[in-house]
Design a protein around this motif. Structure first.
Motif, short mmCIF file in Angstrom:
data_model
loop_
_atom_site.label_atom_id
_atom_site.label_comp_id
_atom_site.label_asym_id
_atom_site.label_seq_id
_atom_site.Cartn_x
_atom_site.Cartn_y
_atom_site.Cartn_z
N THR A 1 1.01 -1.17 0.01
CA THR A 1 -0.03 -0.03 0.09
C THR A 1 0.67 1.37 0.14
O THR A 1 0.23 2.33 -0.24
N GLU A 2 2.17 1.15 -0.06
CA GLU A 2 2.80 2.39 0.26
C GLU A 2 3.98 2.07 -0.77
O GLU A 2 4.69 1.38 -0.97
N SER A 3 4.32 3.30 -1.52
CA SER A 3 5.45 3.33 -2.48
C SER A 3 6.84 2.58 -1.98
O SER A 3 7.54 2.00 -2.55
N ALA A 4 7.08 3.32 -0.69
CA ALA A 4 8.33 2.84 -0.21
C ALA A 4 8.66 1.58 0.03
O ALA A 4 9.74 1.07 0.25
N ALA A 5 7.55 0.68 0.18
CA ALA A 5 7.55 -0.80 0.60
C ALA A 5 7.81 -1.67 -0.79
O ALA A 5 7.95 -2.76 -0.76
N VAL A 6 7.76 -0.82 -2.11
CA VAL A 6 7.82 -1.79 -3.28
C VAL A 6 9.05 -2.24 -3.27
O VAL A 6 9.16 -3.67 -3.52
N PRO A 7 10.52 -2.01 -3.08
CA PRO A 7 11.56 -2.45 -3.13
C PRO A 7 11.67 -3.61 -2.10
O PRO A 7 12.18 -4.79 -2.63
N ALA A 8 11.13 -3.36 -1.06
CA ALA A 8 11.60 -4.68 0.06
C ALA A 8 10.43 -5.51 -0.52
O ALA A 8 10.81 -6.91 -0.21
N ALA A 9 9.42 -5.32 -1.18
CA ALA A 9 8.42 -6.62 -1.50
C ALA A 9 9.03 -7.40 -2.54
O ALA A 9 8.92 -8.55 -2.71
N SER B 1 20.63 -5.39 3.77
CA SER B 1 22.00 -5.19 3.88
C SER B 1 22.14 -3.55 4.58
O SER B 1 21.25 -2.99 4.58
N GLN B 2 23.09 -3.84 5.85
CA GLN B 2 23.20 -2.68 6.43
C GLN B 2 23.70 -1.28 5.78
O GLN B 2 23.31 -0.09 6.07
N ASP B 3 24.39 -1.67 4.62
CA ASP B 3 25.01 -0.43 3.95
C ASP B 3 24.41 -0.26 2.53
O ASP B 3 25.20 0.42 1.85
N ARG B 4 23.51 -0.89 2.29
CA ARG B 4 22.92 -0.95 0.73
C ARG B 4 21.37 -0.84 0.93
O ARG B 4 20.76 -1.40 1.62
N THR B 5 20.63 0.09 -0.12
CA THR B 5 19.44 0.09 0.02
C THR B 5 18.77 -1.21 -0.76
O THR B 5 19.81 -1.97 -1.64
N ALA B 6 17.69 -1.39 -0.59
CA ALA B 6 16.84 -2.83 -1.20
C ALA B 6 16.74 -2.58 -2.59
O ALA B 6 17.24 -3.64 -3.45
N GLU B 7 16.88 -1.28 -3.07
CA GLU B 7 17.05 -1.24 -4.83
C GLU B 7 18.38 -1.89 -5.08
O GLU B 7 18.61 -2.44 -6.22
#
Length: 951
Positions: free
Chosen positions: A143-151, A161-167
């Protein structure tokens, strides 16, 4: 060895250190160290260099490659449909080709059309082409745009990863993989999905993405595939996709569709726009409500098609599926969607802007952008037409919009604005343009307005406050419909205008025009009814002269047009109508002329008073300057001349009518005169043996705008000319047009055009096609109108012995050498043919009569030929055929060659007059090389072998 250990081992074999391996696999260095220790232990070696040496053999023989394991995991994540996939073969092929040619393909379409099912089918079919498999990500619960990469990372089974984004984690993991990534239900997360895919596709050259969405992602490298409704076209040996889906799902619900009901199912699926979800929900309801209930429920499909409990609640019903799309719209977009639900057909951005002008929250100058957005959401279907871009609305979405419109209490205002737009659009059409590119555009513009007018008038006519606009729109569309070639619609619109007219005078005028439109479509009974209604309204308005002319024209049509009467009026009808008309004439010249013409048409055409009435009516009409009344009187005179055998004079009168009408506008009032003038002139020219003129004048019917879609009326005379002239291929093409037009018009009873299918039947007979001949004769029978038999009032019957029919049949029998049958068919001498119909065909009939007598060596053959010579005066083609008969008699009397000179002269005459068939027939009779030429000509015409000499 686990899949992760295999990945680490492969990286070790590339001489990467632990930090580099951690960076590639997006795991910690400590985790890499743990995997390396495990590998040393499992492979029973002590040093890293030994791992490097063993890695190739281990990875190719002992353990599946890490990529294969990953592929297996990804493929297992593809959802398995709970029901079989039905149809969509061509769509699946097209989508697979799109994926093969583009790195990002977005499958678009409205909710319930079947996007996900189609994408999953293609993903399953393509998975073997991707070394690292296919991954499926359903974004419906995000439901949130920010959650797309995590999904997406979760679906790929990637950790954080602690030092990298999900993207970055996703892009890094996919960078060296060959995969198909399926992203389902992207419409509510367009921006976030776009950002992620742009990064993935930029950094991962072997990854392809198949997305489903109700809206395009609007990425520059995106290829869209719009999912159409399920096909209603049947493939060989298979049901149409839509019908097959319904039958399959109905069977799952415990209902069996009988073969006899498949056409009803097809119509139901068409009514549901071929939408897969709607068809599935309808099939599930079949056991409860039956086909009758489903058909009745189409008017409110959103309420009818409520599904049961489903895992995905969005697809529990059509309404919930559309609610999902609706919730994603802005308020102006929602307002536009519901307000355009009153529009019936595809519309332009300009039309929508005009209808919604100054109606908040929609701003007129913002309408194009809103339409584009709704099209992106698959709630509108944009198409390119010669008139520009048009937006269509599926009926299901239209009903949803209408429900929203009612909930917003905007129905009346939206409909009123729609009505006003229709009036303005009809006025903008102006004077019709029929020719060239401009004519094409005009007709397309008319068609758009016509669809909308047809939709809005039933509502508007019930509204007292919209009566004036309804009247104006009805009149406008009536006039335009006639010119467009739709006289039936024109009649209905004029009749409606008459009931909405502001006063009796306007009502009378509208009824008058309605009667003219009925004349144009050859519905004589309707025309009489409407003229009497016009007279009644005119009398209420105090217009005695107008009422008199209306009544006289109704009476005139009774006697003048029996061939366009499905039900012959009673014998007393003419006197009843004239009894009302005469006291109202008040010395008006046109009224007096019309009364005389009507009275004469009701008499036997050979009555001496007919000619005197015609002359007097002509004089009055000329003094009045009424060209239509003059044309009607000339038609009466033509009939009298034909009955008297005055073919030349009759042709002159008919041609005079064509000259009169050159200055008359083509409209409902003049429609009957234009049709009758051209067809009568063509028939008179044919009766006089002038084939070029008969063709030329007959083509005039093709120029009449109200016959653009009434092919059976436009081509009727040309088919007969083609039979006699021998241009059979062209005639049969026109016959096909005739039949198409007649069937589209509802197979009306119109005896006046029976000659056309009878001529087609004769051509089939001359070509040896008896099945075709029988088929065309069934059309002749279906067209035949009842006629009055003898002096008994009210006695009706059929006219199987019409002169033209006996002549056409005689042509076939003579060609086949069946002379005795021809003599039986033509037992009545030509002098016995009476009336104007007899006059039209007497010469042709006489020519066949004389030839049959000569070929049969009839005892009175010489006398018959002499009588036929008199009967064919004025028709040089018929005279040449009689001359040929005399040559045949001379052959018999003087021996072979005795009639050669006469036959040769007849052949030359027939050739010069364009009578190709009779010319070729004469050549065969001459024998020798002439016969070979004649047979070659007949073969080229498609004729069966001519039996000569007759058996």
């Amino acid at each position: 060895m686990s899949a992760r250990e295999a990945e680490v081992l492969a990286a070790v074999a590339e001489h990467l250190n632990n930090a580099e391996i951690a960076g590639r696999l997006f795991i910690s260095v400590r985790t890499v160290e743990s995997h390396v220790s495990s590998l040393l232990r499992k492979l029973q070696v002590e040093h890293r260099r030994e791992l490097i040496a063993l890695a190739p053999a281990v990875l190719t023989s002992s353990t599946p490659p890490a990529s294969a394991s990953a592929a297996s995991e990804a493929v297992s994540a593809l959802p398995s449909p709970l029901t079989s996939f039905v149809g969509r073969d061509s769509e699946a092929l097209a989508l697979a080709q799109a994926v093969a040619g583009h790195r990002l393909v977005t499958v678009v379409g409205p909710g319930g059309i079947g996007k996900t099912r189609l994408a999953l089918r293609v993903a399953h079919e393509l998975r073997e082409r991707f070394e690292d498999g296919v991954a499926f990500v359903d974004l419906v619960t995000v439901t949130e745009s920010a959650a797309v990469p995590a999904a997406v990372a979760s679906a790929l089974r990637l950790g954080e990863s602690q030092d990298r984004t999900a993207e970055q984690v996703i892009a890094g993991w996919l960078s060296n993989r060959t995969m198909l990534l399926v992203l389902d239900n992207c419409e509510h997360l367009l921006d976030a999905v776009g950002v992620l895919l742009e990064q993935v596709l930029t950094t991962c050259p072997s990854v392809r993405v198949l997305a489903t969405s109700r809206s395009r992602l609007l990425l520059p490298f995106e290829q869209t595939y719009a999912v159409p409704g399920l096909s209603l076209e049947a493939a060989e040996g298979r049901l149409p996709d839509a019908v097959e889906l319904f039958v399959s799902r109905a069977a799952g619900a415990g209902a069996v569709v009988a073969p006899a009901d498949l056409d009803r199912v097809a119509a139901l699926c068409q009514g549901l726009d071929g939408m897969a979800l709607a068809i599935e929900l309808a099939a599930a309801r079949l056991p409860a409500v039956g086909l009758d209930g489903l058909e009745a429920g189409l008017a409110d499909r959103l309420a009818l098609l409520e599904g049961g409990r489903r895992v995905n609640d969005r697809h529990r019903s059509l309404r919930s599926a559309l609610d999902w799309s609706h919730a994603l719209l802005s308020e102006p977009e929602r307002a536009l969607l519901r307000r355009i639900s009153v529009v019936a057909g595809p519309f332009s951005a300009q039309a929508a802007a005009e209808m919604l002008m100054d109606w908040a929250p929609v701003e007129s100058d913002g309408v194009p952008a809103l339409l584009a957005r709704l099209a992106d959401e698959s709630l509108l279907v944009p198409t390119t037409t010669p008139l520009g871009t048009r937006y269509g609305v599926l009926e299901t979405i239209r009903q949803y919009g209408a429900a929203q419109l009612e909930a917003a209490d905007e129905v009346d205002l939206a409909r009123s604005r729609h009505l006003q737009w229709c009036v303005a659009a009809a006025e903008r059409l102006g004077e019709p343009v029929m020719d060239g590119d401009e004519g094409v555009w005009w007709r397309l513009a008319y068609d758009e307005v016509s669809v909308e007018a047809r939709h809005t008038l039933p509502w508007a006519c019930r509204r007292a406050d919209e009566r004036d606009a309804s009247y104006r729109l009805s009149l406008l569309m009536a006039r335009l419909s006639l010119t467009r070639g739709r006289p039936g619609e024109s009649q209905r619109r004029y009749e409606l205008a008459a009931t909405l007219a502001p006063d009796d005078a306007a009502s009378a005028a509208a009824y008058r025009e309605a009667a003219g439109a009925a004349d144009a479509r050859q519905f004589g009974n309707e025309a009489i009814r409407l003229r009497e209604l016009a007279a009644d309204a005119a009398l209420r308005a105090g217009d005695r002269t107008g009422a008199c002319i209306d009544l006289a024209r109704a009476a005139e049509l009774v006697g003048r047009g029996p061939g366009i009467m499905a039900v012959p009026p009673p014998p007393s009808e003419v006197e009843r109508l004239l009894g009302r008309a005469r006291p109202l004439a008040d010395g008006n010249l046109t009224a007096e002329s019309r009364i005389l013409t009507a009275d004469a048409f009701a008499r036997d055409v050979e009555d001496p008073q007919v000619r005197s009435h015609a002359q007097r009516a002509l004089e009055l009409a000329r003094r009045a300057g009424d060209l239509l009344a003059e044309s009607a009187a000339l038609d009466l005179l033509t009939a009298a001349q034909l009955a008297a055998g005055e073919l030349g004079e009759a042709l002159q009168s008919a041609v005079r009518r064509t000259e009169l009408l050159r200055t008359v506008p083509i409209n409902a009032d003049s429609a009957l005169e234009f049709f009758d003038t051209y067809q009568m002139a063509s028939q008179c020219a044919l009766a006089a043996g002038d084939l070029p003129r008969a063709r030329r004048v007959g083509e005039g019917l093709l120029t009449l705008p109200f016959y653009r879609e009434e092919y059976h009326l436009a081509t009727s005379r040309l088919i007969v000319v083609g039979l006699v002239a021998g241009t059979w291929d062209e005639a049969m093409q026109q016959a096909t047009q005739f039949r198409t037009g007649w069937e589209r018009a509802g197979r009306p009873l119109q005896g006046n055009v029976r000659t056309a299918p009878y001529a087609a039947a004769a051509i089939c007979g001359l070509r040896g096609d008896d099945a075709g001949r029988t088929d065309w004769m069934s059309v002749v029978s279906a067209l035949e109108t009842p006629v009055r038999l003898g002096p008994v009032p009210g006695r009706l019957g059929r006219d199987p012995g019409a002169p033209f029919g006996r002549f056409f049949d005689a042509l076939v029998l003579l060609h086949r050498g069946r002379i005795d049958e021809t003599l039986d068919l033509l037992a009545e001498p030509p002098e016995g043919l009476s009336g104007d119909a007899g006059g039209l065909w007497r010469a042709w009939y006489a020519s066949a009569w004389a030839e049959a007598a000569a070929l049969a060596d009839h005892p009175e053959a010489g006398e018959w030929v002499r009588r036929a010579e008199l009967a064919t005066l004025g028709n040089p083609i018929a005279q040449a055929v009689v001359q040929r008969a005399s040559g045949l008699l001379k052959e018999r009397a003087d021996g072979p060659g005795g009639g050669h000179e006469v036959l040769t002269a007849a052949a030359a005459t027939l050739h010069s007059l364009g009578a190709s068939y009779q010319h070729a027939r004469t050549l065969v009779m001459l024998g020798g090389e002439d016969a070979e030429d004649g047979r070659a000509t007949l073969t080229a015409m498609g004729a069966a072998e001519m039996t000569w000499p007759p058996v």
